[in-house]
Design a protein around this motif. Structure first.
Motif, short mmCIF file in Angstrom:
data_model
loop_
_atom_site.label_atom_id
_atom_site.label_comp_id
_atom_site.label_asym_id
_atom_site.label_seq_id
_atom_site.Cartn_x
_atom_site.Cartn_y
_atom_site.Cartn_z
N LYS A 9 0.85 -1.18 0.00
CA LYS A 9 0.00 0.00 0.00
C LYS A 9 0.89 1.24 0.00
O LYS A 9 1.80 1.36 0.81
N PRO A 25 -1.14 4.28 -12.10
CA PRO A 25 -1.11 2.95 -12.74
C PRO A 25 0.31 2.37 -12.78
O PRO A 25 0.46 1.14 -12.75
N LYS A 28 0.82 0.57 -9.55
CA LYS A 28 0.03 -0.67 -9.50
C LYS A 28 0.64 -1.73 -10.41
O LYS A 28 0.68 -2.92 -10.06
N GLU A 29 1.14 -1.31 -11.55
CA GLU A 29 1.72 -2.25 -12.51
C GLU A 29 3.04 -2.83 -12.01
O GLU A 29 3.31 -4.02 -12.18
N GLY A 32 2.19 -3.96 -7.79
CA GLY A 32 1.00 -4.72 -7.44
C GLY A 32 0.37 -4.21 -6.16
O GLY A 32 -0.20 -4.98 -5.39
N CYS A 33 0.46 -2.90 -5.94
CA CYS A 33 0.03 -2.33 -4.65
C CYS A 33 -1.24 -1.50 -4.80
O CYS A 33 -1.65 -1.13 -5.90
N GLU A 34 -1.82 -1.21 -3.67
CA GLU A 34 -2.94 -0.27 -3.58
C GLU A 34 -2.37 1.14 -3.49
O GLU A 34 -1.36 1.37 -2.83
N VAL A 35 -3.00 2.09 -4.18
CA VAL A 35 -2.51 3.48 -4.18
C VAL A 35 -3.52 4.40 -3.52
O VAL A 35 -4.70 4.40 -3.88
N GLY A 59 -7.01 5.23 -11.04
CA GLY A 59 -6.74 3.94 -10.42
C GLY A 59 -6.48 3.95 -8.93
O GLY A 59 -6.22 2.89 -8.33
N SER A 61 -7.30 3.80 -5.06
CA SER A 61 -8.40 3.19 -4.32
C SER A 61 -9.02 4.18 -3.34
O SER A 61 -10.20 4.08 -3.00
#
Length: 417
Positions: A9, A25, A28-29, A32-35, A59, A61
């Protein structure tokens, strides 16, 4: 690149511009985390609702905007004012002390959401990366830091645009509902940092110091040539070095700064064009608009001249150089900056009073000052007859003060024989 496996995160310093929108993005790419997008309201003229929606559409959250305008002015700008903080004698540090507050907000958000890392969009050439990261290290020493501009493959705005289109990031279009000022700001060729204390311009034709700034670049103040042909008087009241009222009206920090910005702007006040020494080793050229700050610093210094003794005033000039350097270098939470702030607080105890200034076409002139703690004593300094100063005392003082010079002259005379 930071440890991908342990980043779940991330709190991102989010402005709503292309850079930080693309970062969402990209994080996330690659991780692989939550932003979590954190936008900090420092009084910049932005549509924060639109920024919130864009963060989510890009993107994130979670997207939050923190309104810290009052804290920004009263706990940061006024502290710098009390310490006479001008970097290299000219720059009023509007970006420099904004960054540690933004960094503090990022740390608070990271703790609130249990984030593993904090990400910022500062480039690897500037000072802001240092300011953000030193703040994070001071307040959350175990927090991971991600700086995409130092590690990703994108090298230009064109690369970012392609990435945005490929990843569904909304790209701003010119909206017919926008004001002319908003459209002009979007089309601006300069890199800008805008908050309620100042607006900075860098890049484009300003990268050549031989190019003079042109009047159509100003978005806060006006070119002095276009200011009224009549002067304007403004009176500022201070209590312990902190401005409290303008023209007799008591105000909190936000209202006072907005009021003085408006007064200064219409008189062409606050344009500073300088080549400064960046912390990272290169020189950079910037043009700053700072009407309120210019007025406050002038008035504050005039009041200090009235209320501080010679030794304190002169030492404060020396201390201000180091203080300004620390703030510029991102060392807001360093022990020395805090110690120098305590010195500024102490020396501000008698900086209370009223200063009137005359504003005219970009110029600031003194128009009188008064204080209950004034050290100016007319009985002592008068050129007329007085009963408090014996001029004959000056002879003994000069003899003692000049004794080292007399002794040295006698030595040279003796050795010349």
């Amino acid at each position: 690149m930071a440890d991908v496996k342990n980043v779940k995160k991330v709190v991102l310093a989010y402005s709503g511009g292309l850079d930080t929108s693309v970062i969402i993005p990209w994080l996330k790419e690659n991780y692989g985390c939550e932003v979590i997008a954190c936008t900090v309201n420092l009084g910049q003229p932005e549509d924060f609702d639109a920024i919130h929606k864009k963060a989510l559409a890009s993107g994130a959250s979670v997207a939050e905007t923190l309104d810290v305008r009052k804290e920004f002015i009263e706990d940061y700008a006024y502290k710098v004012l009390q310490a006479d903080g001008r970097y290299e004698g000219k720059y009023l540090l509007g970006t420099s002390f904004a960054r540690p507050l933004i960094g503090k907000c990022l740390v608070d958000m990271a703790k609130k959401y249990g984030a593993d890392a904090i990400c910022h969009g500062a480039t690897g050439k500037g000072n802001d990366q240092v300011r953000f990261e030193l703040t994070i290290k001071a307040l959350a020493p175990h927090m991971k830091i991600i700086a995409p501009w130092r590690i990703w493959d994108m090298k230009s705005r064109e690369d970012e645009m392609k990435y945005a289109e490929a990843h569904g990031v909304p790209i701003d279009k010119y909206d017919e509902k926008q004001t002319d000022e908003e459209k002009a700001a979007q089309k601006y060729p300069y890199s800008m940092d805008w908050n309620m204390w100042h607006l900075s311009h860098e890049g484009d034709d300003l990268e050549n110091p031989a190019n003079a700034p042109h009047k159509d670049m100003y978005l806060v103040t006006c070119d002095p040539e276009d200011a009224p042909d009549k002067d304007e008087l403004v009176t500022i009241e201070f209590e312990k070095g902190v401005p409290t009222a303008v023209n007799g009206k008591k105000m909190d920090g936000v209202e006072l700064v907005n009021t003085l910005n408006a007064i200064g702007a219409r008189n062409g006040i606050g344009i500073d064009d300088l080549v400064e020494n960046r912390l990272v080793g290169m020189k950079s050229r910037g043009v700053y608009e700072n009407p309120c700050g210019s007025i406050l610093f002038y008035a504050h210094t005039e009041l200090e001249r009235l209320c501080l003794d010679r030794a304190t005033f002169h030492f404060k000039e020396v201390a201000a150089v180091k203080y300004s350097e620390l703030v510029y270098d991102g060392m807001w939470f360093a022990p020395l900056r805090e110690a120098l702030q305590a010195f500024a607080d102490k020396t501000s105890e008698t900086v209370t009073g009223k200063v009137t200034l005359r504003l005219y076409k970009g110029n600031i002139m003194s128009h009188g000052a008064e204080s209950p703690y004034s050290l100016y004593n007319e009985e002592f300094v008068t050129f007329g007859e007085d009963d408090v100063y014996n001029q004959a005392d000056a002879e003994g003082f000069i003899n003692l003060f000049g004794l080292p010079l007399t002794i040295r002259a006698l030595m040279k005379e003796k050795n010349a024989k």
